[in-house]
Design a protein around this motif. Sequence first.
Motif, mmCIF file in Angstrom:
data_model
loop_
_atom_site.group_PDB
_atom_site.id
_atom_site.type_symbol
_atom_site.label_atom_id
_atom_site.label_comp_id
_atom_site.label_asym_id
_atom_site.label_seq_id
_atom_site.Cartn_x
_atom_site.Cartn_y
_atom_site.Cartn_z
ATOM 1 N N THR A 142 1.026 -0.891 0.071
ATOM 2 C CA THR A 142 0.205 0.429 -0.172
ATOM 3 C C THR A 142 0.241 1.238 0.072
ATOM 4 O O THR A 142 1.696 0.981 0.678
ATOM 5 C CB THR A 142 -1.450 -0.422 1.287
ATOM 6 N N VAL A 143 0.837 2.119 -0.939
ATOM 7 C CA VAL A 143 0.955 3.392 -0.669
ATOM 8 C C VAL A 143 0.875 3.865 0.184
ATOM 9 O O VAL A 143 0.045 4.728 0.292
ATOM 10 C CB VAL A 143 0.609 4.082 -2.372
ATOM 11 N N VAL A 144 1.639 5.107 1.223
ATOM 12 C CA VAL A 144 1.493 5.249 2.692
ATOM 13 C C VAL A 144 2.555 6.964 1.798
ATOM 14 O O VAL A 144 1.999 7.701 2.658
ATOM 15 C CB VAL A 144 2.440 4.582 3.569
ATOM 16 N N LYS A 145 3.315 7.224 1.731
ATOM 17 C CA LYS A 145 3.886 8.264 0.910
ATOM 18 C C LYS A 145 4.342 8.416 -0.488
ATOM 19 O O LYS A 145 4.588 8.178 -0.608
ATOM 20 C CB LYS A 145 4.476 8.864 2.055
ATOM 21 N N VAL A 146 3.937 9.857 -0.552
ATOM 22 C CA VAL A 146 4.369 10.358 -1.507
ATOM 23 C C VAL A 146 5.340 11.219 -1.298
ATOM 24 O O VAL A 146 5.268 11.887 -1.331
ATOM 25 C CB VAL A 146 3.112 11.178 -2.772
ATOM 26 N N VAL A 147 6.499 10.909 -2.013
ATOM 27 C CA VAL A 147 7.708 11.384 -1.659
ATOM 28 C C VAL A 147 8.138 12.747 -2.441
ATOM 29 O O VAL A 147 8.231 13.767 -2.591
ATOM 30 C CB VAL A 147 9.012 10.552 -1.212
ATOM 31 N N SER A 148 8.223 12.055 -3.602
ATOM 32 C CA SER A 148 8.296 13.436 -5.157
ATOM 33 C C SER A 148 6.831 12.707 -6.004
ATOM 34 O O SER A 148 6.746 11.549 -5.844
ATOM 35 C CB SER A 148 9.323 12.799 -5.926
ATOM 36 N N PRO A 149 6.906 13.201 -7.638
ATOM 37 C CA PRO A 149 6.053 12.614 -8.768
ATOM 38 C C PRO A 149 6.148 10.950 -8.638
ATOM 39 O O PRO A 149 5.356 10.839 -9.116
ATOM 40 C CB PRO A 149 5.505 13.821 -9.336
ATOM 41 N N VAL A 150 7.221 10.619 -8.858
ATOM 42 C CA VAL A 150 7.796 9.597 -8.967
ATOM 43 C C VAL A 150 8.084 8.696 -7.900
ATOM 44 O O VAL A 150 8.689 7.614 -8.219
ATOM 45 C CB VAL A 150 8.945 9.665 -9.858
ATOM 46 N N GLY A 159 3.155 -5.343 7.280
ATOM 47 C CA GLY A 159 3.265 -3.889 8.131
ATOM 48 C C GLY A 159 5.117 -3.312 8.067
ATOM 49 O O GLY A 159 5.567 -2.404 8.300
ATOM 50 N N LYS A 160 5.336 -4.255 7.490
ATOM 51 C CA LYS A 160 6.718 -4.026 6.417
ATOM 52 C C LYS A 160 6.726 -2.575 6.060
ATOM 53 O O LYS A 160 6.185 -2.285 5.045
ATOM 54 C CB LYS A 160 7.635 -5.021 5.825
ATOM 55 N N ARG A 161 7.485 -1.100 6.594
ATOM 56 C CA ARG A 161 8.191 -0.317 5.475
ATOM 57 C C ARG A 161 8.956 -0.689 4.194
ATOM 58 O O ARG A 161 10.175 -1.059 4.507
ATOM 59 C CB ARG A 161 7.725 0.908 6.594
ATOM 60 N N VAL A 162 8.901 0.232 3.171
ATOM 61 C CA VAL A 162 9.739 0.054 2.121
ATOM 62 C C VAL A 162 9.745 0.976 1.830
ATOM 63 O O VAL A 162 8.805 1.774 1.431
ATOM 64 C CB VAL A 162 9.389 -1.020 0.849
ATOM 65 N N ASN A 163 10.990 2.407 1.583
ATOM 66 C CA ASN A 163 10.716 3.818 1.322
ATOM 67 C C ASN A 163 11.240 3.417 0.536
ATOM 68 O O ASN A 163 12.451 2.741 0.002
ATOM 69 C CB ASN A 163 11.933 3.733 2.756
ATOM 70 N N ARG A 164 11.245 5.099 -0.394
ATOM 71 C CA ARG A 164 12.208 5.622 -1.519
ATOM 72 C C ARG A 164 12.165 4.612 -2.779
ATOM 73 O O ARG A 164 13.411 4.379 -3.209
ATOM 74 C CB ARG A 164 13.206 5.761 -1.060
ATOM 75 N N ILE A 165 10.826 3.862 -3.467
ATOM 76 C CA ILE A 165 10.993 2.937 -4.362
ATOM 77 C C ILE A 165 10.300 4.228 -5.458
ATOM 78 O O ILE A 165 9.252 4.813 -5.805
ATOM 79 C CB ILE A 165 9.530 2.130 -4.233
ATOM 80 N N HIS A 166 11.088 3.517 -7.235
ATOM 81 C CA HIS A 166 11.054 4.573 -8.145
ATOM 82 C C HIS A 166 9.856 4.080 -8.525
ATOM 83 O O HIS A 166 9.367 3.237 -8.116
ATOM 84 C CB HIS A 166 11.591 5.015 -8.730
ATOM 85 N N VAL A 167 9.030 4.587 -8.996
ATOM 86 C CA VAL A 167 7.550 4.441 -10.242
ATOM 87 C C VAL A 167 7.939 3.493 -11.209
ATOM 88 O O VAL A 167 6.997 2.322 -11.587
ATOM 89 C CB VAL A 167 6.777 5.407 -10.783
ATOM 90 N N LYS A 168 8.875 3.557 -11.674
ATOM 91 C CA LYS A 168 9.303 2.456 -12.546
ATOM 92 C C LYS A 168 9.142 1.088 -12.172
ATOM 93 O O LYS A 168 9.530 -0.106 -12.721
ATOM 94 C CB LYS A 168 11.194 2.499 -13.329
ATOM 95 N N ASP A 169 9.941 1.112 -10.709
ATOM 96 C CA ASP A 169 9.590 -0.615 -10.353
ATOM 97 C C ASP A 169 7.830 -0.631 -9.699
ATOM 98 O O ASP A 169 8.246 -1.841 -9.021
ATOM 99 C CB ASP A 169 10.796 -0.471 -9.261
ATOM 100 N N LEU A 170 7.004 -0.435 -9.323
ATOM 101 C CA LEU A 170 5.538 -0.182 -9.412
ATOM 102 C C LEU A 170 4.637 -0.567 -10.425
ATOM 103 O O LEU A 170 4.957 -0.036 -11.767
ATOM 104 C CB LEU A 170 5.549 1.016 -8.628
#
Length: 182
Positions: A142-150, A159-170
């Motif tokens: 689940t997307v929990v935060k939009v850091v930037s547009p991508v 409950g495991k958090r994954v930070n800073r994933i680029h839109v190209k990998d989603l």
Amino acid sequence: MIAQFCEQDYRHWDHHLDDFKFANNSARHESTGFTPSFLNFGRELEVPKALYRNEEPVPEEEPSNADREIRRNRLSKLQEVFDLVRVNLSHAFNSQSHYYNLRLRDWRCHVGDRVMKRENPLSSAVKGFAAKLAPKYSGPYTVVKVVSPVVYNLKSDTGKRVNRIHVKDLKPVPFTTELGIP
């Protein structure tokens, strides 16, 4: 170029950097239509240790009116070349952007969206794991935060958090996965 030239002798690749630089500077660029040496120096590079030279070096002296006129003509021709290069680069940009945009995916996530994350596993002979056969995506997240547009921060169902994933990998979660259908 380095790999092709060195073949099996990898220890002395740095001894040939001048040759590689010369080859790169004297190769005609597809987008501009000219060599980098011509665009930077206004002339083509001479091959080192060539049997024939185009002209002998002239000792420095005060330029005559004829020399000034020759330089003026050369500068005006270079200006025409630079104008042509701008046109060529514009055409190359349009052509390359057309082919790039064919694969462009204009998709953005929003907070609360369900997504799958691309995995990049490495094969391991010791563990008997072949990356080629592994699943390409994990999730859903689940997307929990939009850091930037991508760039996004995600959270898994555990409950495991994954930070800073680029839109190209989603990618969006397929409808069948959300329903629990494989």
